[in-house]
Design an enzyme around this catalytic site. Structure first.
Site, PDB file in Angstrom:
ATOM      1  N   LYS A 166      98.582  70.274 -24.894  1.00 40.04           N
ATOM      2  CA  LYS A 166      99.609  71.304 -24.754  1.00 40.04           C
ATOM      3  C   LYS A 166     100.915  70.802 -25.376  1.00 40.04           C
ATOM      4  O   LYS A 166     101.293  69.630 -25.200  1.00 40.04           O
ATOM      5  CB  LYS A 166      99.841  71.632 -23.279  1.00 40.04           C
ATOM      6  CG  LYS A 166      98.619  72.197 -22.559  1.00 40.04           C
ATOM      7  CD  LYS A 166      98.337  73.631 -22.948  1.00 40.04           C
ATOM      8  CE  LYS A 166      97.240  74.240 -22.097  1.00 40.04           C
ATOM      9  NZ  LYS A 166      97.007  75.664 -22.417  1.00 40.04           N
ATOM     10  N   ASP A 191      98.058  73.328 -28.395  1.00 42.67           N
ATOM     11  CA  ASP A 191      98.179  74.660 -27.793  1.00 42.67           C
ATOM     12  C   ASP A 191      99.622  74.875 -27.367  1.00 42.67           C
ATOM     13  O   ASP A 191     100.145  74.165 -26.506  1.00 42.67           O
ATOM     14  CB  ASP A 191      97.244  74.774 -26.586  1.00 42.67           C
ATOM     15  CG  ASP A 191      97.261  76.159 -25.961  1.00 42.67           C
ATOM     16  OD1 ASP A 191      97.922  77.060 -26.506  1.00 42.67           O
ATOM     17  OD2 ASP A 191      96.600  76.338 -24.913  1.00 42.67           O
ATOM     18  N   GLU A 216      97.091  76.607 -31.449  1.00 43.72           N
ATOM     19  CA  GLU A 216      96.756  77.800 -30.682  1.00 43.72           C
ATOM     20  C   GLU A 216      98.014  78.540 -30.229  1.00 43.72           C
ATOM     21  O   GLU A 216      98.923  77.936 -29.659  1.00 43.72           O
ATOM     22  CB  GLU A 216      95.916  77.392 -29.470  1.00 43.72           C
ATOM     23  CG  GLU A 216      95.351  78.557 -28.681  1.00 43.72           C
ATOM     24  CD  GLU A 216      94.480  78.088 -27.527  1.00 43.72           C
ATOM     25  OE1 GLU A 216      93.974  78.963 -26.812  1.00 43.72           O
ATOM     26  OE2 GLU A 216      94.314  76.860 -27.333  1.00 43.72           O
ATOM     27  N   ASP A 241      95.097  83.392 -28.991  1.00 44.90           N
ATOM     28  CA  ASP A 241      94.610  83.431 -27.612  1.00 44.90           C
ATOM     29  C   ASP A 241      95.187  84.674 -26.945  1.00 44.90           C
ATOM     30  O   ASP A 241      94.585  85.746 -26.934  1.00 44.90           O
ATOM     31  CB  ASP A 241      95.023  82.132 -26.906  1.00 44.90           C
ATOM     32  CG  ASP A 241      94.689  82.092 -25.422  1.00 44.90           C
ATOM     33  OD1 ASP A 241      94.183  83.080 -24.871  1.00 44.90           O
ATOM     34  OD2 ASP A 241      94.953  81.053 -24.786  1.00 44.90           O
ATOM     35  N   LYS A 265      88.485  84.520 -24.245  1.00 35.82           N
ATOM     36  CA  LYS A 265      88.453  84.325 -22.798  1.00 35.82           C
ATOM     37  C   LYS A 265      87.939  85.614 -22.168  1.00 35.82           C
ATOM     38  O   LYS A 265      88.497  86.695 -22.398  1.00 35.82           O
ATOM     39  CB  LYS A 265      89.844  83.984 -22.258  1.00 35.82           C
ATOM     40  CG  LYS A 265      90.342  82.614 -22.689  1.00 35.82           C
ATOM     41  CD  LYS A 265      91.740  82.340 -22.157  1.00 35.82           C
ATOM     42  CE  LYS A 265      92.202  80.939 -22.581  1.00 35.82           C
ATOM     43  NZ  LYS A 265      93.617  80.692 -22.200  1.00 35.82           N
TER      44      LYS A 265
END
EC number: 4.2.1.113
Length: 375
Positions: A166, A191, A216, A241, A265
């Protein structure tokens, strides 16, 4: 085959994470979620899990809003007329705007029940063929870079096939440089969880030198246009995402050139059927997909494993072992990772047994809805 659901049980669970998980938008120490159980006339249960968080950091949905939508709208719609296949549910639920995570939780439970009634694994009911899947691990923002390197070293030693770190402004280029220096050959991605704007393009370009698999969701959670402007400026593929909530979002992103990879997801896109449609679209366009994670407990993790058996899930997903997050999960056996691989279960439905004793332990409250009371 008619799916004769007699009642639905909603349970509000709370589980303690083994360690805090920090992203650019917040820190999680516990995970609250809704566990959905649908039971047919023969007493067979199907299970689904809502992935919404307790606060609206990731999206506008929360555990409380999901409960409200399920109780007041979605469960009554489920009971409103006969059902023969789970793929009928997206159209039935279409009268309710958004609320994808609530829809996915109920739809997922019906898919599990449907596969059990057919006597086949959920992955087979969805058209999946893989016997094992490659997985990576997602690592939250750590107190120090040294802490981050130690965590990465532990998971690399366990054989995870991809490391996701992250990032956010102030915790990005220098951090990734240190990670790449320490782990020059590890498949690595970053991300951002929407932490940047187009004004940060040069900072994001600085990540190109590290050979990342992808970055991401660098820009806004509802954006496609600015990502389409950013992608040509970067050598690193953008993966979307939060921006992809439906088949139409995915189609528009690919038409615009907003990304080169898509994270699917199940909860974010509204269920397994929509996830499969997005997968099929990306396969037609030659765009790889992978399965993202939402700190799921065992039921949600099992659904992720099932969808990842589809052929174009070509990159390792976020479906880490149960022990990565929980002291004790709510399924048996727990999800295990060996040399970066999860063996896909071959029992009917999600392939794991729900541990009702552990479910009871984590349940804060529950409510039963009977067909005759809501029809």
């Amino acid at each position: 085959m008619a799916i004769n659901i007699e009642y639905v049980i909603l349970r509000h669970l709370q589980m303690e994470l083994k360690a805090p998980f920090t992203t650019s938008f917040g820190t999680f120490q516990t995970k609250e979620f809704i566990l959905v159980e649908v039971v047919d006339c023969d007493g067979v249960s199907g299970w689904g899990e809502s992935v919404a968080f307790s606060v609206p950091w990731y999206s506008e949905e929360t555990v409380k809003t999901n409960w409200h939508m399920l109780e007041e709208f979605l469960v009554p719609l489920l009971f409103s007329k006969p059902l023969r296949h789970p793929a009928e549910l997206p159209e039935r639920f279409a009268a309710i705007r958004q609320n994808n995570m609530a829809k996915a939780a109920l739809e997922g439970a019906v898919w599990d029940l449907y596969a059990k009634r057919l006597g086949v694994p959920l992955c087979q009911a969805l058209g999946g063929t893989k016997k094992e899947i490659e997985v990576g691990v997602s690592i939250g923002i750590q107190p120090t870079v040294d802490d981050l390197l130690q965590v990465i070293e532990r998971y690399v030693a366990q054989g995870y096939r991809r490391i996701k770190v992250k990032i956010k402004p102030g915790w990005d280029v220098d951090v990734i440089r240190d990670v790449r220096r320490a782990f020059p050959d590890v498949p690595l991605m970053a991300d951002a969880n929407s932490a940047y704007t187009l004004a940060d393009a040069k900072r994001l370009q600085a990540l190109d030198e590290f050979g990342l698999m992808m970055i991401e969701q660098p820009l806004a959670a509802d954006d496609l246009v600015d990502h389409a402007r950013l992608q040509p400026l970067l050598k690193t593929p953008i993966c979307l995402d939060e921006s992809i909530r439906s088949y139409d979002d995915a189609r528009k992103a690919l038409d615009l050139g907003s990304c080169r990879i898509i994270n699917i997801k199940i909860g974010r896109v509204g269920g397994l059927w929509e996830a499969k449609r997005i997968h099929d679209l990306c396969a037609e366009r030659g765009v790889p997909v992978w399965c993202g994670g939402m700190l799921e407990a065992g039921v949600g993790r099992a659904h992720n494993i099932a969808i990842t058996t589809l052929e174009n899930f070509a990159l390792p997903g976020d479906t880490a072992a149960s022990s990565h997050y929980w002291e004790r999960d709510i399924i048996t056996p727990e999800v295990e990772v060996h040399n970066g691989l999860i063996r896909v279960p071959n029992a009917p439905g999600i392939g794991y047994d729900v541990d009702r004793r552990q479910v009871e332990r984590y349940t804060q409250f529950a409510k039963l809805f009977h067909r005759t009371a809501t029809a």
